[in-house]
Scaffold this motif. Structure first.
Motif, short mmCIF file in Angstrom:
data_model
loop_
_atom_site.label_atom_id
_atom_site.label_comp_id
_atom_site.label_asym_id
_atom_site.label_seq_id
_atom_site.Cartn_x
_atom_site.Cartn_y
_atom_site.Cartn_z
N ASN A 1 -62.48 -20.30 43.82
CA ASN A 1 -61.55 -19.85 42.78
C ASN A 1 -60.14 -20.11 43.29
O ASN A 1 -59.55 -19.31 43.99
N VAL A 2 -59.66 -21.33 43.00
CA VAL A 2 -58.36 -21.74 43.53
C VAL A 2 -57.48 -22.19 42.39
O VAL A 2 -57.90 -23.03 41.57
N SER A 3 -56.31 -21.66 42.32
CA SER A 3 -55.31 -22.02 41.30
C SER A 3 -55.89 -21.92 39.89
O SER A 3 -55.61 -22.77 39.05
N GLY A 4 -56.71 -20.95 39.65
CA GLY A 4 -57.25 -20.77 38.31
C GLY A 4 -58.40 -21.71 37.99
O GLY A 4 -58.93 -21.69 36.88
N VAL A 5 -58.77 -22.56 38.92
CA VAL A 5 -59.91 -23.46 38.70
C VAL A 5 -61.11 -22.85 39.42
O VAL A 5 -61.08 -22.64 40.63
N ILE A 6 -62.15 -22.56 38.62
CA ILE A 6 -63.28 -21.81 39.18
C ILE A 6 -64.54 -22.64 39.10
O ILE A 6 -64.87 -23.17 38.03
N HIS A 7 -65.23 -22.76 40.21
CA HIS A 7 -66.58 -23.31 40.14
C HIS A 7 -67.43 -22.80 41.29
O HIS A 7 -66.93 -22.29 42.28
N VAL A 8 -68.74 -22.96 41.10
CA VAL A 8 -69.69 -22.49 42.09
C VAL A 8 -70.24 -23.70 42.83
O VAL A 8 -70.68 -24.66 42.19
N ARG A 9 -70.20 -23.64 44.15
CA ARG A 9 -70.81 -24.73 44.93
C ARG A 9 -72.30 -24.42 45.06
O ARG A 9 -72.69 -23.52 45.83
N ALA A 10 -73.10 -25.14 44.33
CA ALA A 10 -74.51 -24.78 44.20
C ALA A 10 -75.25 -24.86 45.52
O ALA A 10 -75.07 -25.82 46.29
N GLU A 11 -76.05 -23.83 45.78
CA GLU A 11 -76.91 -23.86 46.98
C GLU A 11 -78.37 -23.68 46.58
O GLU A 11 -79.26 -24.16 47.25
N ARG A 12 -78.58 -22.96 45.47
CA ARG A 12 -79.94 -22.80 44.97
C ARG A 12 -79.94 -23.02 43.46
O ARG A 12 -79.06 -22.50 42.75
N ILE A 13 -80.89 -23.81 43.01
CA ILE A 13 -80.94 -24.13 41.57
C ILE A 13 -82.35 -23.84 41.06
O ILE A 13 -83.32 -24.33 41.63
N GLU A 14 -82.42 -23.01 40.05
CA GLU A 14 -83.74 -22.69 39.49
C GLU A 14 -83.69 -22.86 37.97
O GLU A 14 -82.63 -22.76 37.37
#
Lengths: 485, 1068
Positions: B1039-1052
């Motif tokens: 969550n940096v400078s209003g840009v949010i994402h998840v760095r995926a580690e598990r995907i189901e």
């Protein structure tokens, strides 16, 4: 009363029963005939993993990485059907092959107290033969089928209304249109459906609605389309992967004999002779007949006869196909057809051919026909023709060249060159200076499969000491392919 | 000099016949040192411009001759060579005539032309012998190969028939313009035919001509020819048998080889040189002229253009400033000097016609640099206000390859759909069916299509090919896995006996071999005289459209003016929105009424609240907006330009953002060039962002002339092959070195130019797009109902499905009320209800025909429906349509609930029972069916509408997903926290520039959450990611400078949720 023997996921089970290691694995059958390959049938294990009919292969593998992917094998389904019917005949001579994997049996004549017991025995026997089966016993064939669907062993229906109410609507197999309408109506069970006013259903869907209503209430008694016990007793199979050890071969032979002995028994026959034919990977065959010392229908004796022989058998290459035939004790009665072929004795001809095939191999018998290929001298064998077709008309430009007598195989030759021009030729039967040479003509093909690719150069040569020949070069080697008359 | 000329070659532009590109043929001809080569593609001159360009660029001078093989009505094929310009014009007219004239369906017997379907709309060419005679002047005919009339007749019916066929040709072309063609391919038996042809030629006193009958440049390409044969004949390699070639001899041969082959008939080879000397035509003297504009009072075009420009200027601006007047005068003087007034007037006339018809139009591209274009209403950007330089659009030194001033490039954007079509049809009607045509778009074999089609020919099963298609979606982007691994994952192991052939063929096909001819999305060419004398025309698949045989690059290279009539979905949305707003007192009544530079609008843009707006709605744009923080139109133009493959490759995004944030000083590459570069790059803080900057740098630092800069621009925009760009960059490098610049500077500039190729945005273009982005955002915020209704009425367009757009429409702050579809209130399209409401239109009900709905609407206008029985008796929906309407709740107003309606509609009598209909009632109000539950209603909505007016289906699951954060909750989660997100997959992207990283967008009831997947994780879960419609992703939050994402580690997979499948925008 009627009984139904039902093999769930029939097309898949028919296939898996021949794969001893597949038990307990998720497996699905894919339709390979359409543009997009979709799942036709998934077994319980696959469905538990979320794999359902209608999915594509990638979708299915996404949910179950270890999924066994198979495509329908009609010959195995036929074999499994024959097993099912053979067991069906042990319950009654009045049986019907209702659909693949479903055998309906008219139990009239069988003591009521025996219904469940005999059906349980039949289920056990089929399970032993690799076909997990369920059985239903009820007033109508349809109801018996529902019962077989609803149980994991044997179920006899006494209280029809209570039995039918919780069954899923799909049990009564509505048409796709009706199924969609009922889905939108929120109907889940047959009970949901039959709770609706019957007249209103008929008003809305007419004859189709009435038919479905009847199905939803268990259907009516109906005459079965009876089948006769088989009159010939054989089994055959081609293997996708060649068999190299005795164990799987015996496994299959045992499967075949189990079925054949049941069929023999139903038709009141016994075996007098066994004929075994093995197709080998090197395109040869191994054939053997076993005259039994005494006619018998005992599966153990029949199996032992084969087992004893096969234990000492060594074939040059792996086995790719198997045929087993039982000669029954009574002679086969054959009715003449309405239309005679031009052969005076087609049966004799076929028998002679079969004997020849045993000697030379079945793939080396037939009428040679030129292949549609640029490859020189490429021929294939087609089944022997009983009628010789008339000769084709001569084309606009009849062939003009000299007749070529081919050397089979072509004669290897050595050439002496002056510059790039061959000037002297040695072959085993002849040699001499090359006087005239025409060509080369080039041809090549089947580049798409590395082990079939071919390429060749051709010349016509005249030797100084006489003789016209066709010279060819294949790879680096030269050959004389034939001599012109 | 060679004493042989190849006068019969086919390229891959013979579509499924020749196997090599024209460039390959030129290279092979050049290596064989042939002085000339004639390209005779089947029924067209499709490949001629490519041969011409390749020949010009080749080191060895090879003269590109033009001709074509023409399929005749009897199925025979006559090769024709254009000797003169008149001959070429006749050839084009002959092909056009044959392609546009409808022939009787039984004309061609299949045994003559297998694989040709005369019933197709894009019917093949079947020229009649009369037409051939009519257009024979200036053409030289050959008797052809085995498909030629003479050899065909000889093979089918013998010597007399062959002689008769020859006489037929001889009557048309005479002895001087007809050659008996001989080909030798080292096939046994061919000498018999050659001897016959030689005797026949002697009898008729006709010259012999040896040709190679070339089908491919080099023997290796024979495999492609074989595959093409199978594709043409709808068979496989195994089944094709003798329909395939017998050997690989139809390649380009040297003079020595041809003399060796025809040692017995040397005159046949020598005649090729003599015939070549008679061929005076090349595409260099095409004779194309752009149409003139007919002025109303007979004044000159220059004067009329001046009059119109100043007339519009005073209306638009009032009193002109001195700067503007000077600029207009300067532009008009240059336009007149270059003789382009007619062109400007014609474009202006088209725009005027569109406006009169109420069709929104806006010029894009470098035309936005012109004040004349702005005043004439061709463009919407005032170049003086935005300090755009006219020279970048038009200047004295812009000279094309032919040495003539190169045409300016004006592209026009129209609302997509019927409105744009009416403009195109107006051009057809103004210039005639044979005076205007769409430019072609050559569809080439790419990725999946190659594997599928070649795989079928090789005999691979559909299951493996399906698996390949499912696993590897379309896109130019590089895959992490090489082809062999991809094939292996699809079930084709490397040791498969045909895997090697597949890989080899894929290599050949992926060189952009043409597959078929499509039409360009909007490019049209028009011609003063008859366009069909310049290039053959044929029918397009779309009704009432014709297409020329060349694509836009070919047309541009040959100096043919193209006007792009592009369809923009957003233009249609804007036009529809403004039309809806006209009913409001506060407007806007036109796009000009939208207040410029409104801070609130930029605030929303900076917050990336841009789903549904133009250009800045993609995931990548939304991820950049909070960092780039646009504050005005020019910022927005930079924003539009910044998220492009080009600038990303050049690592330019981050420096620009950092410089805007003051984290980094502007950098002008090097002190040695700072003084020169600062004026050019000041607005972009030293970053080379726009094409114009690149061109100006080439002129300032490398001292390129206008013509050289123009050539560089074209090379950068050229979409086919990299040779041209490589050469242009080499020239730029040399020029920069010559000027004594440091190697570091040169490399930096070349790197930027490379990254611009094909993707670089012109500054003026970016400003035009920025205006549309701003306008659409303003309308989204201020005229929300009108905007979303229009957006839903113009689907499919943009990045998001209607379901996602509707969810976005209802998000907090907008207070938009979405009313469900209803037979009593809905129209066919979505409509606005009240201040803040939209009503979903009946167009969204799947399975309902527009004609039925329109009849229902007409009935309803007479009198609203009083009851279900009234509705059923006054409408003629089919049973399926009635069910569809009831299932989505459209009949709720006439019934208690959806199921009650479903119960009632089934009781309606069918048309076959009209007597009963008079008495029958739909049934009572007392339906025995229970109402649908909420999940059932949502499911029915997605099945029947593809969207829901209610809450997102994830809302129903929320209480069961205790460990999952919603998209809205992510905003308040700390950076670095381990979080889980879940939702419907609405986007899967794998940009080539992202080094194999995959971006996934998940939608829930609160918004959209984004996840990034590293390549190794993607490969492990490729199937889950690409096949499942709903996912649950766990990973660390960024969550940096209003840009949010998840760095995926598990995907189901989230399949237990049983969410309705939504459409997803995929690129992986």
């Amino acid at each position: 009363m009627f009984a139904v023997l039902h093999i769930a996921d029939f097309a898949l089970q028919a296939l898996l029963r021949n794969e001893p290691g597949s038990t307990g694995n998720a497996a699905a059958l894919f339709d390979g005939t359409r543009k997009k390959s979709l799942i036709l049938v998934a077994n319980t294990e696959a469905r538990t993993a979320g794999v359902n009919p209608g999915m594509t292969a990638p979708q299915a593998v996404a949910r179950c990485a270890s999924l066994l992917i198979r495509t329908p094998q009609p010959e195995l389904e036929v074999e499994a059907s024959r097993v099912l019917l053979a067991v069906g005949f042990t319950l009654s001579p009045s049986i019907e092959e209702t659909e693949p994997g479903v055998c309906t049996i008219d139990l009239r004549g069988l003591d009521v107290s025996q219904h469940v017991t005999r059906a349980t025995q039949a289920v056990a026997q089929l399970t032993l033969l690799g076909l997990p089966t369920t059985a239903g016993i009820a007033r109508t064939p349809l109801l018996a089928l529902y019962a077989a669907h609803a149980t994991r062993s044997v179920l006899r229906i006494d209280n029809e209304r209570n039995f039918l109410a919780p069954l899923p609507l799909a049990t009564a197999a509505p048409s796709p249109t009706l199924a969609e309408i009922f889905l939108n109506w929120g109907l889940r069970t047959l009970g949901d459906f039959t709770a609706l006013p019957r007249d209103e259903i008929i008003r809305r869907f007419g004859a189709e609605g009435l038919t479905f209503w009847n199905r939803a209430t268990g259907g009516n008694d109906r005459p079965l389309k009876l089948i006769r016990p088989p009159q010939s007793f054989s089994a055959e199979m081609e293997f996708e992967d060649p068999i190299e050890t005795l164990e799987p071969l015996l496994f299959l032979l045992r499967r075949f004999l189990d079925r054949l002995s049941l069929e023999l028994s139903a038709a009141q026959f016994v075996a007098v002779e066994l004929a075994l034919d093995l197709d080998l990977e090197n395109d040869t065959h191994y054939a053997r007949t076993f005259r039994l010392p005494e006619p018998t229908g005992d599966v153990e004796i029949l199996f032992r006869t084969l087992h004893t022989h096969l234990e000492s058998l060594h074939t040059e290459t792996a086995i790719v196909g198997l045929q087993l035939r039982i000669i029954p004790a009574r002679p086969l009665v054959r009715q003449q057809g309405l239309f005679e072929t031009s052969l005076r004795d087609p049966h004799g001809f076929a028998e002679t051919l079969a004997r020849v095939a045993v000697v030379v191999g079945s793939d080396r018998i037939g009428t040679p026909q030129l292949k549609d290929s640029h490859r020189a001298d490429a021929v294939k064998l087609i089944p022997p023709l009983s009628v010789i077709p008339p000769a084709a008309e001569i084309g606009v430009h009849p062939p003009l060249g000299l007749p070529l007598r081919r050397f089979r195989p072509p004669l290897p030759v050595k050439l002496e060159f002056t510059g790039r021009q061959p000037t002297y030729l040695w072959a085993e039967p002849f040699h001499g200076a090359i006087d005239t040479i025409l060509g080369p003509w080039r041809s090549s093909g089947e580049w798409w499969q590395h082990d079939h690719t071919w390429s060749r150069f051709e010349w016509d040569i005249a030797l100084a000491n006489g003789g016209l020949y066709r010279l060819i070069q294949v790879s680096e080697a030269f050959f004389i392919e034939g001599e012109y008359d | 000099m060679s004493d042989y000329v190849e006068l019969h070659a086919r390229s891959a532009f013979s579509f499924l016949r020749g196997a090599s590109l024209p460039e390959d043929l030129v290279r092979a001809g050049s290596e064989a040192q042939l002085p000339a080569m004639a390209l005779l593609d089947r029924d067209g001159v499709y490949g001629a411009p490519r041969l011409y360009s390749a020949a010009q660029e080749n080191d060895f001078s090879i003269c590109p001759r033009v001709g074509a093989e023409i399929t005749m009505e009897d199925g025979s094929v006559v090769p024709l060579l254009a000797a003169t310009r008149a001959g070429y014009q006749n050839l084009c007219q002959l092909i056009t005539e044959a392609k546009l004239t409808e022939r009787p369906p039984n004309l061609v017997r299949p045994e003559f032309s297998p694989g040709i379907d005369p019933h197709e709309r894009k019917r093949p060419c079947f020229a009649s012998w009369d037409e051939l005679a009519r257009f024979s002047e200036g053409l030289i005919a050959l008797t052809g190969d085995e498909e030629g009339p003479v050899r065909r007749a000889w093979r089918a019916a013998g010597a007399n028939a062959a002689s008769a066929a020859l006489e037929k040709l001889s009557t048309i072309f005479g002895c001087d313009n007809l050659f008996v063609e001989l080909q030798r391919h080292r096939v046994r038996g061919e000498d018999r035919e050659i001897k016959f042809l030689a005797d026949l030629a002697a009898t008729h006193h006709l010259p012999l001509l040896a040709t190679g009958g070339v089908n491919y440049a080099v023997p290796e390409h024979r495999v492609v020819a074989d595959v093409f044969t199978c594709l043409r004949l709808h068979t496989t390699l195994d089944a094709a048998g003798r329909k395939l070639e017998i050997n690989s001899q139809r390649y380009v041969k040297t003079a020595r080889m041809m003399h060796e082959l025809f040692h017995d008939l040397p005159e046949a080879v020598e005649n090729s040189v003599r015939l070549n000397e008679r061929l005076a035509f090349t595409l260099e003297n095409l004779g194309y002229e752009f149409p003139t504009y007919t002025t109303p009072n007979g004044e000159s075009m220059d004067a009329f253009l001046r009059e119109q420009t100043f007339g519009y200027a005073s209306k638009k601006i009032g009193a002109l400033s001195a700067i503007l007047e000077k600029q207009l005068n300067r532009e008009l003087e240059l336009i007149a000097r270059l003789k382009f007034s007619g062109y400007f007037l014609i474009v202006w006339d088209i725009c005027r016609w569109a406006r009169e018809k109420g069709i929104l139009v806006q010029g894009r591209g470098s035309a936005a640099n012109s004040a004349v274009c702005y005043m004439l209403g061709i463009t919407a950007v005032n170049p003086v206000k935005h300090r755009l330089l006219f020279d970048r659009f038009l200047n004295d030194s812009r000279v094309g390859k032919d040495g003539k001033p190169s045409w300016p490039d004006i592209d026009l954007d129209f609302p997509s759909g019927e409105r744009r079509e009416s403009v195109i049809q107006e051009v057809y009607s103004s210039y005639g069916r044979r005076g205007a045509a769409m430019t072609a778009n050559v569809i080439t074999y790419r990725g999946r299509s190659t594997i599928r089609e070649v795989g079928k020919v090789l005999g691979f099963g559909d299951d493996a090919l399906d698996r390949f298609s499912s696993l590897y979606a379309n896109g130019d982007f590089p895959q992490t896995l090489d082809l062999q691994q991809q094939l292996k994952m699809s079930g084709i192991a490397a040791r498969h006996p045909r895997a090697a052939a597949m890989v080899q063929l894929h290599h050949y096909f992926s060189r952009a071999l043409p597959r078929h001819l499509g039409q360009h999305s909007g490019g049209m060419v028009i011609c003063q005289g008859q366009l069909d004398r310049v290039v053959p025309l044929e029918l397009a698949t779309m009704p009432d459209r014709s297409v020329c045989q060349w694509d836009k690059d070919d047309c541009e290279n040959l100096g043919i003016v193209k006007i792009d009539f592009l369809g923009l979905g957003m233009m249609a949305v804007l036009q529809d929105t403004v039309e809806l707003c006209r009913k409001r007192t506060d407007g806007p009544h036109s796009l000009d009424d939208i207040p410029p530079d409104e801070e609130a609008t930029y605030e929303k843009i900076r917050a990336a609240d841009t789903v549904g707006v133009f250009q800045i709605e993609s995931r990548a744009q939304m991820a950049t907006l909070p960092r780039f923080k646009p504050r005005n139109l020019y910022d927005l133009a930079m924003q539009v330009a910044i998220v492009r493959p080009g600038p990303i490759t050049g690592n330019l995004v981050h420096p620009l953002i950092r410089r805007r944030d003051g984290l980094e000083e502007p950098d002008y590459i090097d002190e040695s060039v700072k003084d020169l570069l600062e004026p050019i790059l000041k607005r972009t803080m030293g970053v080379i962002l726009f094409q114009e900057q690149m061109l100006e740098i080439s002129m300032t630092l490398a001292k390129f002339t206008g013509a050289e800069a123009e050539e560089l621009r074209r090379a950068m925009g050229f979409t086919k092959g990299g040779d041209r760009l490589t050469k242009a960059l080499a020239k730029l490098t040399t020029a920069l070195r010559k000027q004594g610049h440091k190697e570091f500077v040169i490399q930096k500039i070349i790197q930027s130019a490379t990254s611009f190729a094909a993707y670089g945005f012109p500054e003026s273009h970016a400003i035009g797009f920025a205006m549309l982005a701003y306008s659409s955002t303003w309308l989204k915020l201020n005229r929300t109902a009108e905007f979303y209704a229009s957006l839903l009425n113009n689907q499919p367009m943009g990045f998001y499905s209607p379901a996602t757009l509707l969810q976005d429409a209802k998000r907090e702050g907008r207070n938009l009320k979405v009313n469900p579809v209803c037979v009593q209130h809905s129209e066919w399209i979505c409509t606005v209800e009240g201040e803040k409401g939209i009503r979903i239109g009946l167009r969204y009900v799947k399975g309902v025909r527009e004609s039925s709905v329109q009849r229902m609407l007409a009935t309803r206008r007479e009198q609203p429906f009083a009851s279900m029985d009234d509705f059923l008796s006054r409408t003629d929906f089919t049973a399926t349509e009635r069910r569809a309407l009831a299932a989505v709740g459209a009949l709720n107003i006439l019934s208690k609930h959806r199921r009650a309606a479903l119960w009632q509609v089934e009781a309606a009598w069918s048309e076959d029972e009209s007597l009963f209909r008079l008495f029958g009632k739909s049934g009572d109000e007392d339906s025995p069916l229970a109402p649908m539950s909420l999940p059932e209603r949502v499911g029915a909505d997605f099945r029947g509408l593809g969207l829901t007016a209610g809450n997102h289906p994830m809302a129903q699951l929320r209480s069961r997903l205790t460990d999952v954060l919603s998209a809205a909750e992510l905003k308040s989660a700390p950076n670095g926290a381990l979080v889980t997100i879940a939702g419907s997959v609405i986007c899967r992207q794998r940009p080539g520039t992202a080094k194999g990283f995959v971006f996934i967008s998940l939608e829930d009831e609160t918004g959209i959450a984004n996840a990034v997947v590293v390549p190794s994780l993607f490969e492990r879960h490729r199937l889950v990611i690409t096949q499942e419609s709903a996912l649950k992703i766990t990973g660390h939050l960024q969550n940096v400078s209003g840009v949010i994402h998840v760095r995926a580690e598990r995907i189901e997979s989230l399949r237990e949720a049983n969410l309705p499948a939504q459409s997803s925008y995929d690129f992986h």
